[in-house]
Design a protein around this motif. Structure first.
Motif, short mmCIF file in Angstrom:
data_model
loop_
_atom_site.label_atom_id
_atom_site.label_comp_id
_atom_site.label_asym_id
_atom_site.label_seq_id
_atom_site.Cartn_x
_atom_site.Cartn_y
_atom_site.Cartn_z
N LYS A 178 0.81 -1.21 0.00
CA LYS A 178 0.00 0.00 0.00
C LYS A 178 0.85 1.27 0.00
CE LYS A 178 -4.11 -1.99 2.13
NZ LYS A 178 -5.10 -1.88 3.22
N GLU A 179 1.98 1.25 0.67
CA GLU A 179 2.82 2.44 0.77
C GLU A 179 3.52 2.77 -0.54
OE1 GLU A 179 6.50 4.18 3.57
OE2 GLU A 179 5.77 2.13 3.84
N PHE A 180 3.52 1.83 -1.46
CA PHE A 180 4.26 2.00 -2.71
C PHE A 180 3.34 1.86 -3.91
CE2 PHE A 180 7.16 0.43 0.53
CZ PHE A 180 8.16 1.39 0.48
N TYR A 333 11.24 0.18 -2.09
CA TYR A 333 10.44 -0.84 -1.42
C TYR A 333 11.26 -2.10 -1.21
CZ TYR A 333 9.52 -2.35 -6.28
OH TYR A 333 9.64 -2.74 -7.60
N ALA A 334 10.96 -2.80 -0.11
CA ALA A 334 11.73 -3.98 0.27
C ALA A 334 10.80 -5.04 0.83
CB ALA A 334 12.79 -3.61 1.30
N PHE A 335 11.21 -6.29 0.67
CA PHE A 335 10.46 -7.43 1.19
C PHE A 335 11.46 -8.48 1.65
CE2 PHE A 335 8.22 -11.56 0.39
CZ PHE A 335 7.29 -11.44 1.41
N GLY A 336 11.31 -8.96 2.89
CA GLY A 336 12.33 -9.87 3.39
C GLY A 336 11.79 -10.91 4.35
N ALA A 394 9.22 -14.59 9.86
CA ALA A 394 8.40 -13.39 9.73
C ALA A 394 8.72 -12.75 8.39
CB ALA A 394 8.68 -12.41 10.87
N TYR A 395 7.70 -12.45 7.60
CA TYR A 395 7.88 -11.84 6.28
C TYR A 395 7.45 -10.38 6.36
CZ TYR A 395 8.63 -16.60 4.77
OH TYR A 395 9.15 -17.87 4.64
N ILE A 396 8.37 -9.49 6.04
CA ILE A 396 8.20 -8.08 6.32
C ILE A 396 8.31 -7.22 5.07
CG2 ILE A 396 10.66 -7.90 6.93
CD1 ILE A 396 9.86 -5.71 8.96
N VAL A 397 7.46 -6.21 4.95
CA VAL A 397 7.57 -5.19 3.90
C VAL A 397 8.01 -3.89 4.57
CG1 VAL A 397 5.77 -6.30 2.53
CG2 VAL A 397 5.15 -4.45 4.06
#
Length: 428
Positions: A178-180, A333-336, A394-397
């Motif tokens: 949503k932020e991107f 943007y990042a996802f990890g 834990a999967y984080i944006v």
């Protein structure tokens, strides 16, 4: 709470202490202590428990969830309202209640500063009504749902994937950031679900993932409330009946991550040439991969640079790396993945077989990239009865800091690995 089947044995990684990182030991201690507590009256309400919460590692935590288990006391009746009262702030906090046969599980949010201590009284009243509004929203029914908060929207919808194979609902297919500008993390071709783990393969048989876990040989429970939503599934997959598979998602209000826990148990001897977990596969949306080495050095490599990817082939990310993430250098943007628990101990206390275990960054069709933890890596391997593979991630944006891309994921790693301490306090 909705039930499709009776779950006699749940995961041993149930939440304790905090929904961020929960320790079973603390939950057990609180349960035992609470059972011995004689409820007393306080301002025309019944006090069930008093707790002390301590932040001990020097982290400001604007949102932390507390989860504790209460005994089923005679004074609690259906329809009664349980809430938490903050002694330090003088305010009432609504709780999410999950009723069980012999106990009541409650969840509520707190804000706590570095090295701060706070106290809470857990109370129950028959006529109390504290409205709780959060950004957590679940659309749909049963397993076919969309889950969203202010950071993302996640799809668990069923669809027909590669080679006309049915990919069931209840497994993560895509995430919208949503932020991107609502950019979607997914795999459009060959139309695979984004979350492709756990998965396994054997000679002369197509490899399968938990997305192939379908009815009637699977069962699920879901828990829905203002603070968190959980989705639990277990069963067997056709062709891999010797693997007892189970997994659980947990989503939280106001937090930029979700947690997925899984367990694979071999009920008979088998052989596999592929066994993977922690796999997230996406289109060409990212430019870099970042991860820590075992000595603490942080490595930042270009995903589409052949020489840097060749370096990874010869110097792979370890299978137990604390975290890793992809990010887009220009768009931030990042996802990890934050690795919270990783255990390959079998049912008898020994080691389950692994073969060249490591974390691999893989190229896929249409310039896609994905990461995966490889437990058995292409060599046919005998896996005896009782072998067990268990993990929680834990999967984080997040938005990658231009000067320090790993800053955010390192903060949440510390929070998740070092939850606040919760202890019982006598109430007089």
């Amino acid at each position: 709470m909705k039930f499709r089947c009776t779950i006699n044995s749940r995961f041993s990684f149930n939440l304790t202490g905090s929904l961020i990182a929960i320790k079973k030991k603390r939950l057990f201690i609180l349960s035992i202590v609470a059972v011995s507590l004689t409820s007393c009256c306080y301002n025309n309400s019944t006090v069930l428990l008093k707790i002390k919460v301590e932040e001990q590692v020097g982290l400001n935590r604007p949102l932390e969830y507390i989860e504790i288990i209460l005994p089923r006391v005679e004074t609690y009746q259906e329809g009664d309202k349980i809430y938490a009262y903050s002694i330090d702030e003088g305010k009432q906090i609504g709780v999410q209640v999950i009723e069980k046969k012999k106990e009541i599980q409650i969840v509520f949010p707190i804000t706590i500063k570095e090295n701060e201590t706070k106290e809470y009284i857990i109370k129950v009243e028959s006529d109390k009504n504290i409205e709780t509004h959060t950004d957590l929203n679940v659309l749909g029914e049963k397993l076919d749902v969309m889950i969203e908060n202010k950071y993302f929207s996640a799809s668990f919808k069923e669809f027909i994937g590669y080679k006309e194979e049915k990919l069931s609902s209840g497994h993560l297919g895509s995430i919208s950031l949503k932020e991107f500008g609502n950019i979607i993390l997914e795999r459009k071709d060959p139309n695979l679900k984004m979350h492709w783990g756990p998965n396994f393969g054997k000679e002369n048989l197509n490899y399968r993932t938990m997305a192939h876990l379908t009815s009637p040989d699977s069962c699920f429970t879901s828990t829905k409330g203002p603070y968190y939503f959980s989705l639990f599934r277990r069963g067997h997959i056709e062709g891999y009946e010797k693997i007892w598979l189970q997994g659980e998602y947990k989503f939280y209000a106001g937090l930029p991550y979700f947690v997925f826990s899984s367990e694979m148990i071999f009920t008979d001897d088998d052989s596999l040439n592929l066994l993977r977990n922690d796999e997230m596969t996406m289109d060409s949306l990212f430019t870099n991969v970042v991860f820590p080495k075992s000595n603490g050095e942080i490595i930042d490599l270009l995903l589409y640079d052949e020489s840097e990817m060749a370096y990874l082939d010869g110097n792979p990310i370890t299978d137990d790396a604390s975290w890793l993430f992809f990010y887009n250098k220009s768009k931030s943007y990042a996802f990890g993945s934050i690795r919270l628990h990783y255990d390959n101990t079998n049912l008898y206390g020994g080691d389950s077989p692994i073969e060249r275990s490591h974390t691999k960054i893989t190229s896929s069709t249409n310039s896609g990239r994905y990461w995966n933890r490889r437990l058995i890596n292409s060599k046919n391997t005998f896996v005896p009865k009782g072998s067990k593979y268990k993990e929680k991630n834990a999967y984080i944006v997040f938005k990658a800091d231009k000067n320090d891309p790993a800053k955010t994921i390192e903060y949440f790693y510390k929070c998740l690995k070092h939850p606040v301490k919760i202890s019982y306090e006598p109430y007089l």
